[in-house]
Design an enzyme around this catalytic site. Structure first.
Site, PDB file in Angstrom:
ATOM      1  N   GLY A  38     -13.481   1.958 -19.042  1.00 34.15           N
ATOM      2  CA  GLY A  38     -12.498   2.119 -20.109  1.00 34.15           C
ATOM      3  C   GLY A  38     -12.563   3.560 -20.576  1.00 34.15           C
ATOM      4  N   ALA A  39     -11.813   4.435 -19.897  1.00 34.03           N
ATOM      5  CA  ALA A  39     -11.945   5.875 -20.116  1.00 34.03           C
ATOM      6  C   ALA A  39     -10.813   6.419 -20.963  1.00 34.03           C
ATOM      7  CB  ALA A  39     -12.004   6.602 -18.770  1.00 34.03           C
ATOM      8  N   GLY A  40     -10.476   5.698 -22.029  1.00 31.68           N
ATOM      9  CA  GLY A  40      -9.485   6.186 -22.968  1.00 31.68           C
ATOM     10  C   GLY A  40     -10.066   7.262 -23.854  1.00 31.68           C
ATOM     11  N   ASN A  42     -12.662  -0.911 -39.320  1.00 31.35           N
ATOM     12  CA  ASN A  42     -11.521  -1.160 -38.439  1.00 31.35           C
ATOM     13  C   ASN A  42     -10.528  -2.131 -39.075  1.00 31.35           C
ATOM     14  OD1 ASN A  42     -12.517   0.450 -36.343  1.00 31.35           O
ATOM     15  ND2 ASN A  42     -13.736  -1.215 -35.511  1.00 31.35           N
ATOM     16  N   ALA A  62     -12.177   9.795 -31.723  1.00 31.41           N
ATOM     17  CA  ALA A  62     -11.582  10.481 -30.575  1.00 31.41           C
ATOM     18  C   ALA A  62     -10.106  10.123 -30.511  1.00 31.41           C
ATOM     19  CB  ALA A  62     -12.283  10.074 -29.280  1.00 31.41           C
ATOM     20  N   GLU A  72      -5.547  -4.425 -30.573  1.00 31.77           N
ATOM     21  CA  GLU A  72      -6.728  -5.292 -30.606  1.00 31.77           C
ATOM     22  C   GLU A  72      -6.809  -6.109 -31.898  1.00 31.77           C
ATOM     23  OE1 GLU A  72     -10.265  -3.143 -28.304  1.00 31.77           O
ATOM     24  OE2 GLU A  72      -9.491  -1.903 -29.930  1.00 31.77           O
ATOM     25  N   LYS A  85     -18.911  -1.929 -39.346  1.00 30.70           N
ATOM     26  CA  LYS A  85     -17.890  -1.150 -38.636  1.00 30.70           C
ATOM     27  C   LYS A  85     -16.591  -1.953 -38.539  1.00 30.70           C
ATOM     28  CE  LYS A  85     -15.847   1.834 -35.860  1.00 30.70           C
ATOM     29  NZ  LYS A  85     -16.280   2.014 -34.476  1.00 30.70           N
TER      30      LYS A  85
END
Length: 312
Positions: free
Chosen positions: A7-9, A191, A131, A273, A187
């Site tokens: 998962g390289a988002g 979110n 990010a 999500e 956390k």
């Protein structure tokens, strides 16, 4: 260490870049072809705290994961709803010695991971790094952060601490936790407030934090998370959680950041999500007989927004 980032988002790109810069052997795995093609052609490009950097990191599609390679560590950063399909795609690079660290947003992902990985090799955590992606192959990385992790299996504490050391050597400030479920719920509260509200209001965290209604909204949402967490043996300090949320409004730290849900839906018209953040609190509320009207409504509003924007 030989590490795969599944998962390289945006966040996966941050970890891949920092781990590669620290000398680790890193492979990025993703499902977004334009992102994959851009990184193959130009390297991973990043605005890294104002400095433009380019790092050459190998990347493959999750449909083309090499089955003849094994990895010491796999870090999961895929979207929650894509977790099982990703694990199915990468099962060929997992052997009895592969450690799997889950850093996904949301709660309860270990139930899926243990279908593919023995419990003693599963590690869960949460990260307070931020990010963003400015386009295929282009990441925006700013601010400071940290992450916490813990082993799920018995007698795996030393392995968890070794993983934390590798991540810290890459300046990711990883810490071993004795009570990771508390940290994950904490956390999840961030979110559960910032992701949905910033997405619905189409604003960054500083702008949302400057509204006159934000503190009341946050207090009511956090109360619902805390009530559900209490049923699962996690005693959330609501004042501590709210202080963490309010701290995210600061434009001089991470306040100018748009959360991942905003990036997914508003910027890229991707499904969110929400079912694994506020939605899971709604489902657990039904299970435990706890009213969760704010999480219910936020979940419904985000799904309505997805439909209006024809997200896929």
């Amino acid at each position: 260490m030989k590490i795969a980032i599944a998962g390289a988002g945006a966040m996966g790109s941050r970890f891949a870049l920092m781990l590669a810069q620290a000398g680790n052997n890193v492979l990025m795995i993703d499902g977004w072809q334009a992102h994959i093609d851009a990184i193959k052609a130009n390297g991973l490009q990043a605005n890294y705290n104002g400095e433009e950097v380019v790092v050459k990191i190998p990347i493959v599609s999750q449909t083309e994961v090499p089955s003849d390679e094994k990895f010491e560590l796999i870090i999961l950063f895929t979207k929650a709803m894509q977790l099982e399909s990703m694990l199915q795609s990468i099962k060929g690079i997992i052997d009895q010695n592969t450690k799997v660290l889950c850093l996904l947003n949301g709660i309860g992902h270990e139930d899926i991971i243990e279908k593919f990985v023995p419990m003693e090799n599963i590690f869960i955590g949460n990260t307070m790094w931020t990010a963003g992606l400015e386009g295929p192959g282009k990441a925006k990385l700013f601010g400071e952060g940290y992450l916490e992790l813990q082993n799920l299996g018995e007698n795996s504490e030393d392995n968890a601490k070794e993983i934390a050391d590798v991540l810290s050597e890459a300046k990711l400030d990883a810490r071993y936790s004795e009570n990771i479920r508390y940290s994950i719920y904490k956390k999840a509260c961030v979110n559960g407030t910032m992701n949905g509200l910033c997405t619905l209001l189409d604003a960054n965290m500083a702008s949302v934090g400057a509204t006159s209604t934000i503190k009341v909204m946050c207090q009511l949402i956090v109360k619902e998370f805390a009530s559900v967490a209490d049923k699962e043996g996690v005693k959330l300090n609501q004042d501590e959680v709210l202080e963490l949320i309010y701290g995210s409004f600061n434009p001089e730290t991470i306040g100018l950041h748009y959360p991942s849900m905003h990036q997914d839906l508003i910027k890229n018209k991707r499904l969110t999500e929400i079912d694994y953040i506020n939605g899971v609190i709604s489902r657990k509320g039904i299970k435990y007989g706890i009213p969760t009207p704010y999480c219910d409504f936020l979940t419904q509003l985000i799904h309505a927004k997805e439909e209006i924007m024809e997200a896929k």
